[in-house]
Scaffold this motif. Structure first.
Motif, PDB file in Angstrom:
ATOM      1  N   GLN A   9      10.482  86.595 -26.609  1.00 56.19           N
ATOM      2  CA  GLN A   9      11.760  86.313 -27.262  1.00 56.19           C
ATOM      3  C   GLN A   9      11.963  84.808 -27.444  1.00 56.19           C
ATOM      4  OE1 GLN A   9      11.345  87.473 -24.232  1.00 56.19           O
ATOM      5  NE2 GLN A   9      12.692  86.466 -22.778  1.00 56.19           N
ATOM      6  N   ASN A  15      21.189 101.423 -18.140  1.00 52.03           N
ATOM      7  CA  ASN A  15      22.248 101.606 -19.134  1.00 52.03           C
ATOM      8  C   ASN A  15      21.709 101.199 -20.512  1.00 52.03           C
ATOM      9  OD1 ASN A  15      24.544 101.650 -20.655  1.00 52.03           O
ATOM     10  ND2 ASN A  15      25.791 100.454 -19.237  1.00 52.03           N
ATOM     11  N   GLU A  24       7.535  81.977 -16.876  1.00 48.64           N
ATOM     12  CA  GLU A  24       7.372  83.391 -17.216  1.00 48.64           C
ATOM     13  C   GLU A  24       7.030  83.551 -18.690  1.00 48.64           C
ATOM     14  OE1 GLU A  24      10.040  86.468 -16.177  1.00 48.64           O
ATOM     15  OE2 GLU A  24      10.809  85.343 -14.458  1.00 48.64           O
ATOM     16  N   GLN A  51      18.244  92.291 -29.503  1.00 48.02           N
ATOM     17  CA  GLN A  51      17.880  92.651 -28.128  1.00 48.02           C
ATOM     18  C   GLN A  51      19.111  92.561 -27.243  1.00 48.02           C
ATOM     19  OE1 GLN A  51      15.702  89.615 -25.943  1.00 48.02           O
ATOM     20  NE2 GLN A  51      16.169  88.087 -27.494  1.00 48.02           N
ATOM     21  N   ALA A  76      13.063  94.101 -23.619  1.00 44.06           N
ATOM     22  CA  ALA A  76      13.206  92.967 -22.700  1.00 44.06           C
ATOM     23  C   ALA A  76      11.812  92.602 -22.228  1.00 44.06           C
ATOM     24  CB  ALA A  76      14.063  93.340 -21.503  1.00 44.06           C
ATOM     25  N   MET A  77      11.598  91.336 -21.966  1.00 46.39           N
ATOM     26  CA  MET A  77      10.266  90.929 -21.550  1.00 46.39           C
ATOM     27  C   MET A  77      10.323  89.992 -20.364  1.00 46.39           C
ATOM     28  SD  MET A  77       7.183  89.554 -23.872  1.00 46.39           S
ATOM     29  CE  MET A  77       5.795  88.715 -23.141  1.00 46.39           C
ATOM     30  N   GLY A  78       9.363  90.158 -19.485  1.00 41.27           N
ATOM     31  CA  GLY A  78       9.232  89.262 -18.338  1.00 41.27           C
ATOM     32  C   GLY A  78       9.207  90.048 -17.044  1.00 41.27           C
ATOM     33  N   LEU A  79       8.332  89.600 -16.147  1.00 46.65           N
ATOM     34  CA  LEU A  79       8.295  90.123 -14.779  1.00 46.65           C
ATOM     35  C   LEU A  79       8.193  88.873 -13.907  1.00 46.65           C
ATOM     36  CD1 LEU A  79       5.735  93.040 -15.299  1.00 46.65           C
ATOM     37  CD2 LEU A  79       8.210  93.271 -14.940  1.00 46.65           C
ATOM     38  N   PRO A  80       9.076  88.769 -12.903  1.00 49.48           N
ATOM     39  CA  PRO A  80       9.159  87.501 -12.165  1.00 49.48           C
ATOM     40  C   PRO A  80       7.838  87.033 -11.554  1.00 49.48           C
ATOM     41  CG  PRO A  80      11.009  88.912 -11.632  1.00 49.48           C
ATOM     42  CD  PRO A  80      10.096  89.727 -12.492  1.00 49.48           C
ATOM     43  N   ASP A  83      14.102  95.935 -10.975  1.00 47.78           N
ATOM     44  CA  ASP A  83      14.627  96.637  -9.789  1.00 47.78           C
ATOM     45  C   ASP A  83      15.015  98.088 -10.067  1.00 47.78           C
ATOM     46  OD1 ASP A  83      16.658  95.470 -11.399  1.00 47.78           O
ATOM     47  OD2 ASP A  83      18.090  95.411  -9.740  1.00 47.78           O
ATOM     48  N   HIS A 119      20.502  91.253 -21.526  1.00 46.39           N
ATOM     49  CA  HIS A 119      19.895  91.304 -20.189  1.00 46.39           C
ATOM     50  C   HIS A 119      18.377  91.241 -20.243  1.00 46.39           C
ATOM     51  CE1 HIS A 119      18.697  95.519 -20.796  1.00 46.39           C
ATOM     52  NE2 HIS A 119      19.922  95.789 -21.217  1.00 46.39           N
ATOM     53  N   GLY A 120      17.764  91.211 -19.062  1.00 44.30           N
ATOM     54  CA  GLY A 120      16.319  91.159 -18.954  1.00 44.30           C
ATOM     55  C   GLY A 120      15.712  92.520 -18.674  1.00 44.30           C
ATOM     56  N   SER A 121      14.538  92.516 -18.047  1.00 46.03           N
ATOM     57  CA  SER A 121      13.758  93.744 -17.895  1.00 46.03           C
ATOM     58  C   SER A 121      14.158  94.567 -16.667  1.00 46.03           C
ATOM     59  CB  SER A 121      12.271  93.383 -17.816  1.00 46.03           C
ATOM     60  OG  SER A 121      12.049  92.573 -16.671  1.00 46.03           O
ATOM     61  N   ALA A 122      15.109  94.063 -15.884  1.00 45.95           N
ATOM     62  CA  ALA A 122      15.645  94.788 -14.723  1.00 45.95           C
ATOM     63  C   ALA A 122      14.566  95.539 -13.948  1.00 45.95           C
ATOM     64  CB  ALA A 122      16.766  95.742 -15.168  1.00 45.95           C
TER      65      ALA A 122
END
Ligand code: NAD
Ligand code: MN
Length: 361
Positions: A91, A289, A87, A273, A74-78, A281, A276-279
């Motif tokens: 992908q 998961n 962002e 992939q 997953a890629m991206g950080l807000p 949090d 979902h995203g990079s979560a």
């Protein structure tokens, strides 16, 4: 022994953790199914961009595109943004570069997992168009402005024909395992010119597939049906941004993003992939998961199996799916997003363990 070169982009946040988990399952499959995977890792990520300004280029994608498949975390950080305020997302770049027509996002109920709706029999494939639609203007020239900003929704006949061919052939392939063979278009032809063309091409392609039944709803009503009557859907196909949103509504019906895989494919390229995203949090805590990522790896094997006529790959794909289902049925291997207390590694161990019984069956 069949050998496959896999390009791996773990990315940001939980990306590296879930990628490692999926590779542990693939490692287990090598000896068991007579497969050989060789991996090349790439550190493209929002984090790399923040540190060095480096991001994926067309040359990188040409090089990566020579191999058999891409496995993507997953890629991206807000808080990491490019000059236009967007962002980073390799992908999104890869979908455009490889002209990946469709993102296949299967959603089905797993035994034992609580769902927020009463429906028992949820088993659908959401197909998100990924080369045009609302993302068509990605590389448009535009003047930075504080008072005006615009995106562009463009639909082409050629894009639609490719997309709907995939939708109808997926409906037919799925029918072999008991689904009705049905395609629903969700669109907005009452208000968007681009969607008038999309609906027209859908009707034309549908007429070439008389064995597959179809339905069409406006996206707003269709989104409500997704929640109130999810059992009425088999293959659901929609425009790029609509499909993105729909696929997450659908994932929410069966337990959430942690179990929602995806495959971005064309006839020649595939990027696998989770939905979902990079979560960020929950990153770095060992509690992500890995199921969606494992199921995406299984979709990769299924796709490789089809393209290379390799039944070992196909068998491994189906066994991973069965092993994941078996592992999830046990409460003690459910992660927090599914109401449990298990960690990422517990799921890996349980899936590898289940693979032993599934493979022997
Ligand atoms: P997200 O999917 O990363 O997270 C949404 C929520 O779901 C969070 O609470 C997260 O903890 C949870 N979640 C997601 N995956 C999980 C998993 N495997 N296990 C347990 N919980 C999980 O979406 P977001 O928070 O909107 O976005 C975070 C970042 O990811 C942003 O930078 C966004 O742009 C990026 N993103 C990337 C992709 C991609 O790489 N394809 C897709 C969507 C979002
Ligand atoms: Mn999304």
């Amino acid at each position: 022994m069949a050998k496959y070169q896999i390009e791996v982009i773990p990315g940001d946040g939980i990306g590296p953790e879930i990628t490692q988990a999926a590779i542990a399952v693939l490692d287990e499959c090598e000896a068991r199914y007579g497969l050989n995977f060789s991996y090349r890792f790439h550190d493209f990520s929002a984090d790399l961009y923040r540190r060095t300004g480096r991001k994926i280029t067309a040359e990188d994608m040409n090089e990566i595109g020579k191999s058999h498949a891409v496995l993507f975390g997953a890629m991206g950080l807000p808080d990491v943004r490019g000059p236009e305020g967007l962002e980073l997302g390799a992908q999104v770049e890869m979908r455009a570069h490889y002209e990946l027509t469709a993102s296949l996002r299967p959603v089905r109920r797993f035994p034992g997992i609580e769902t927020p709706v009463k429906a028992e029999n949820i088993d659908m494939l959401v197909i998100r168009e990924t080369s045009e639609g609302m993302f068509a203007g990605l590389h448009d020239q535009h003047e930075p402005s504080d008072t005006f900003a615009s995106d562009r929704m463009t639909i082409t006949r050629q894009g639609c024909e490719k997309l709907f061919d995939i939708a109808f052939s997926q409906a037919r392939a799925r029918r072999k395992r008991g689904t009705p063979g049905h395609v629903t278009l969700l669109h907005k032809s009452n208000a968007l010119r681009s969607n008038v063309l999309m609906e027209k091409v859908f009707d034309e392609v549908a007429a070439q597939h008389p064995d597959i039944e179809t339905a069409k709803y406006y996206i707003d009503l269709g989104s409500m049906y997704m929640v109130t009557n999810p059992e009425k859907f088999d293959v659901v196909v929609s425009e790029n941004i609509f499909g993105d949103i729909l696929s997450e509504i659908a994932a929410g019906l069966v337990g959430g993003l942690g179990i929602a895989p995806s495959a971005d494919v064309s006839m020649t390229h595939g990027v696998f992939q989770p939905s979902h995203g990079s979560a960020p949090d929950i990153a770095g805590q060992g509690i992500a998961n890995p199921t969606a990522m494992m199921l995406s790896a299984a979709m990769m094997l299924e796709w490789l199996g089809e393209r290379h006529d390799d039944e070992h790959c196909t068998k491994a794909a189906h066994d991973i799916q069965a092993a994941v289902e078996k592992a999830l049925a046990d409460e003690s291997t459910r992660t927090r997003d599914l109401g449990g207390t298990a960690g990422t590694q517990d799921v890996v161990d349980a899936v590898i363990n289940a693979l032993t019984t599934v493979a022997a069956a």
